[in-house]
Write a protein that holds these residues in place. Structure first.
Motif, short mmCIF file in Angstrom:
data_model
loop_
_atom_site.label_atom_id
_atom_site.label_comp_id
_atom_site.label_asym_id
_atom_site.label_seq_id
_atom_site.Cartn_x
_atom_site.Cartn_y
_atom_site.Cartn_z
N ALA A 128 0.83 -1.21 0.00
CA ALA A 128 0.00 0.00 0.00
C ALA A 128 0.86 1.26 0.00
O ALA A 128 0.46 2.30 -0.53
CB ALA A 128 -0.94 -0.01 1.20
N HIS A 129 2.05 1.16 0.59
CA HIS A 129 2.96 2.31 0.66
C HIS A 129 3.93 2.34 -0.52
O HIS A 129 4.83 3.18 -0.54
CB HIS A 129 3.73 2.28 1.97
N ASP A 130 3.76 1.41 -1.47
CA ASP A 130 4.61 1.37 -2.67
C ASP A 130 6.08 1.13 -2.33
O ASP A 130 6.98 1.60 -3.04
CB ASP A 130 4.47 2.66 -3.49
N ASP A 131 6.35 0.40 -1.25
CA ASP A 131 7.74 0.11 -0.91
C ASP A 131 8.36 -0.79 -1.97
O ASP A 131 7.76 -1.76 -2.43
CB ASP A 131 7.84 -0.55 0.46
N ALA A 132 9.59 -0.48 -2.35
CA ALA A 132 10.28 -1.18 -3.43
C ALA A 132 10.74 -2.56 -2.98
O ALA A 132 11.15 -2.74 -1.83
CB ALA A 132 11.49 -0.36 -3.88
N PRO A 133 10.74 -3.54 -3.89
CA PRO A 133 11.31 -4.84 -3.56
C PRO A 133 12.76 -4.74 -3.06
O PRO A 133 13.16 -5.46 -2.15
CB PRO A 133 11.22 -5.61 -4.88
N SER A 134 13.55 -3.86 -3.67
CA SER A 134 14.94 -3.70 -3.22
C SER A 134 15.01 -3.18 -1.80
O SER A 134 15.92 -3.54 -1.03
CB SER A 134 15.70 -2.76 -4.16
N LYS A 135 14.05 -2.35 -1.42
CA LYS A 135 14.01 -1.80 -0.07
C LYS A 135 13.63 -2.88 0.93
O LYS A 135 14.25 -3.01 2.01
CB LYS A 135 13.02 -0.64 -0.02
N GLN B 255 12.70 -13.95 1.92
CA GLN B 255 11.92 -13.17 0.96
C GLN B 255 10.51 -13.04 1.48
O GLN B 255 10.05 -13.87 2.28
CB GLN B 255 11.92 -13.87 -0.40
N VAL B 256 9.83 -11.97 1.10
CA VAL B 256 8.44 -11.75 1.48
C VAL B 256 7.59 -11.80 0.23
O VAL B 256 7.94 -11.20 -0.80
CB VAL B 256 8.28 -10.39 2.20
N ALA B 257 6.46 -12.52 0.30
CA ALA B 257 5.59 -12.67 -0.86
C ALA B 257 5.18 -11.30 -1.40
O ALA B 257 4.81 -10.40 -0.64
CB ALA B 257 4.35 -13.47 -0.48
N GLY B 258 5.25 -11.16 -2.71
CA GLY B 258 4.90 -9.91 -3.37
C GLY B 258 6.09 -9.00 -3.61
O GLY B 258 5.94 -7.95 -4.25
N PHE B 259 7.28 -9.39 -3.11
CA PHE B 259 8.48 -8.55 -3.25
C PHE B 259 9.60 -9.43 -3.78
O PHE B 259 10.22 -10.19 -3.02
CB PHE B 259 8.85 -7.90 -1.93
N ALA B 260 9.88 -9.33 -5.06
CA ALA B 260 10.90 -10.17 -5.69
C ALA B 260 12.28 -9.81 -5.16
O ALA B 260 12.57 -8.65 -4.85
CB ALA B 260 10.86 -9.99 -7.20
#
Length: 480
Positions: free
Chosen positions: A40-47, A187-192
C-alpha cells in the motif's frame, strides 16, 4: 519485561528506544512483517530486501547482547494492535518502547497500538530518535510550522548552538533470556529478490553503514559542495539507504560531520556545511509531515495547485519510466534507478521537472514510481522532493524555473561519462553530440535510441501557461 519494537531503526548504536528498554529491564525485540502495508505504501522490492538483509545481521548483533529478535506478521498495520497485544500477554510485557515515526499511517498505527495496550495495563513509550528536534518544538514566532526552509534552518541553527543532540550509548549485554529468537524470512511474498548486482551495491549491516560514513567524512565531505552535482563523480555520501532504514542515525551523521569540521556547522568547510544543510532539509520535510499531514495523503501542499490541468499521457509516462525519452540525461538517470535502486540527487530534480513540467504529468505518478524502485525510499524526502520540483510543495522551486535537461547535461556531465555508462547506445558519440543526438540532424542514425518525445521549448511554454492559468497563486500557501 520490556518489548522493543523495531521499525525504521535497524541498529544497536545510538538507538534511543532500545537503550531505554534495556535500561528499564530484561528486553525482547520485535519486528513486524507487513507485506500488505508495504504494498500500500509502494515500498520497493529492493528496499524490502534491504530490510531483510539488515535484520539478519541485526538478529546476530542482538543475540550478542542477550536480546532475542522475534518476528511476527501483521499484513497491514490495522492488525498491529492485536498482534502486539497477544505477544505482550504471552511474554508478560510491562512496557513497549518505540522510536517515533511521523507519517499519518504511522501515527495512527501507534495511537491504536498504544490504546489497546494501555487498556491491558501495558505502557507504550515513544522516543525522539530519527530527528534532531521533535516536531512542534521548532516553530515560527506565531506558533506555526515553518513553510520556508531557510527560516527553519535558522531556527535549527539556534537550537544547535544551544545544545547538540547527544549520541545514545550502546546498551550493555543483558543476562540471556529463556526465549529463542525467530528465524528470518529470506523473501516476502509480493516482493521479488533484486538482482545480485543491485544487492552488492548496498551491503547490509550497521558496520557497513558506519564504515561508509567514516569514508565519506574522512575522504569526500570537504569536496561535497563542489562534487555533489556531478553524477559521474562519487561526490555524494550514498548513505540514504542506511538512513531510510535507520541502520544509521542522523545524529551519527551530524557528529561525524562536526568532527570533520572542528565542531562547526555554520562555518569552516563549505562541503561540511552544505552536507549538514542536507540533513536539515531531511528534518524539514519530516516536520512538514506532522504540521501539514495532507502531504502524506497524496495532496499538494499548495492548495491552489490542486486545480492544475495535468495531462493523461500513458505512452509518455511509460517512456519516462523506462528511460526511453530521447533526452540522454533523463534516460541515463532513469536507467540508473532501475538498475541500482538509487538515483543521484541532482538527477532526481532533473527527471522530476521533466515529468511534471515538460510532460505536464502529475507529480504523484513520479512519486509513486520512485517509491516502487528506490532502495532509499522515504515518504517525507521523496514527497518533499517531488513537490519541490513540481512547484506544488512547501518552499518549492518557482513554477517558471524549469531545468532544461540538455543544459543540465552539458553543465554537470560535460564529458558525457554518466550518459555513456547508462545509455550505451550513445557511447560512440563525441562529448557534444552525446547530450543531444537529435541535433545531429540528417546524421542522426542511432537505430536503438529514440528521438525526443517532446519539444523542450514548446512544452516549457505549455507548463508556464498551465501554472499561470491557476485560479489564484498566493505567495504563501494557506494554513491547515
Amino acid at each position: 519485561m520490556q518489548l522493543f519494537w523495531f521499525r525504521t531503526d535497524l541498529r544497536l548504536q545510538d538507538n534511543t528506544a532500545l537503550a531505554a528498554a534495556m535500561a528499564a529491564g530484561p528486553t525482547v525485540a520485535l519486528y513486524l512483517i507487513s507485506p500488505g502495508q508495504w504494498q500500500a505504501h509502494d515500498d520497493a522490492p529492493s528496499k524490502v530486501d534491504f530490510w531483510l538483509r539488515n535484520l539478519a545481521i541485526l538478529s546476530d548483533d542482538l543475540a550478542a547482547l542477550g536480546v532475542p529478535l522475534l518476528i511476527r506478521e501483521a499484513d497491514t498495520w490495522a492488525q498491529a494492535p492485536a498482534v502486539l497485544d497477544q505477544l505482550c500477554q504471552e511474554l508478560n510485557i510491562s512496557a513497549v518502547q518505540v522510536n517515533d515515526e511521523y507519517g499519518v499511517h504511522e501515527s495512527r498505527r501507534d495511537q491504536a497500538v498504544a490504546a489497546t495496550l494501555r487498556s491491558r495495563g501495558v505502557a507504550f513509550h515513544g522516543h525522539l530518535d530519527q530527528l534532531f528536534f521533535a516536531p512542534g518544538s521548532v516553530l515560527t514566532k506565531s506558533g506555526g510550522y515553518f513553510q520556508v526552509y531557510s527560516q527553519f534552518r535558522k531556527a535549527c541553527y539556534a537550537r544547535l548552538h544551544h545544545s547538540l543532540p547527544a549520541l545514545i550509548a550502546t546498551p550493555r549485554a543483558q543476562a540471556p533470556l529463556a526465549i529463542a529468537r525467530d528465524p528470518l524470512p529470506q523473501q516476502v511474498a509480493g516482493f521479488a529478490t533484486p538482482a545480485a548486482s543491485l544487492r552488492e551495491l548496498w551491503p547490509a549491516g550497521e558496520a557497513q553503514a558506519l564504515a561508509q560514513l567514516t569514508r565519506f567524512s574522512d575522504e569526500s565531505i570537504d569536496d561535497y559542495k563542489r562534487d555533489r552535482d556531478l553524477p559521474a563523480v562519487p561526490g555524494t555520501s550514498q548513505l540514504s539507504p542506511y538512513l531510510a532504514a535507520g541502520v544509521l542515525s542522523p545524529r551519527q551523521c551530524l557528529h561525524a560531520a562536526l568532527q570533520a569540521n572542528q565542531g562547526e556547522f555554520e562555518s569552516g568547510s563549505e562541503g561540511v556545511v552544505t552536507w549538514i544543510n542536507e540533513l536539515l532539509w531531511r528534518e524539514f520535510y519530516k516536520h512538514t509531515l506532522v504540521g501539514y499531514p495532507r502531504v502524506s495523503m497524496g495532496r499538494a501542499f499548495r492548495r491552489e495547485t490542486d486545480a492544475l490541468a495535468w495531462r493523461q499521457a500513458p505512452k509518455e509516462l511509460a517512456a519516462w519510466q523506462s528511460g526511453q525519452t530521447g533526452l540522454p540525461l533523463v534516460d541515463a538517470a532513469m536507467r540508473q534507478l532501475l538498475a541500482t535502486g538509487w538515483m543521484h540527487n541532482r538527477l532526481r530534480m532533473v527527471v522530476a521537472m521533466f515529468l511534471t513540467k515538460n510532460l505536464l504529468i502529475d507529480w504523484r505518478e513520479g512519486e509513486r514510481f520512485f517509491m516502487r524502485h528506490l532502495i532509499d525510499g522515504d515518504l517525507a524526502a521523496n514527497n518533499g522532493g517531488w513537490q519541490w520540483s513540481a512547484s506544488t510543495g512547501t518552499d518549492s522551486v518557482p513554477y517558471f524555473r524549469i531545468f532544461n535537461p540538455l543544459s543540465q547535461s552539458a553543465k554537470f556531465d560535460p564529458d558525457g561519462r554518466f550518459i555513456r555508462r547508462w545509455v550505451p547506445e550513445l557511447a560512440g558519440l563525441n562529448k557534444k553530440d552525446v547530450h543531444n543526438p537529435a541535433a545531429m540532424g540528417g546524421l542522426f542514425g542511432i537505430a536503438d535510441y529514440p528521438r525526443p518525445i517532446v519539444d523542450l521549448a514548446r512544452s516549457r511554454e505549455r507548463a508556464l501557461a498551465a501554472f499561470k492559468n491557476l485560479p489564484s497563486r498566493p505567495l504563501e500557501p494557506s494554513h491547515e
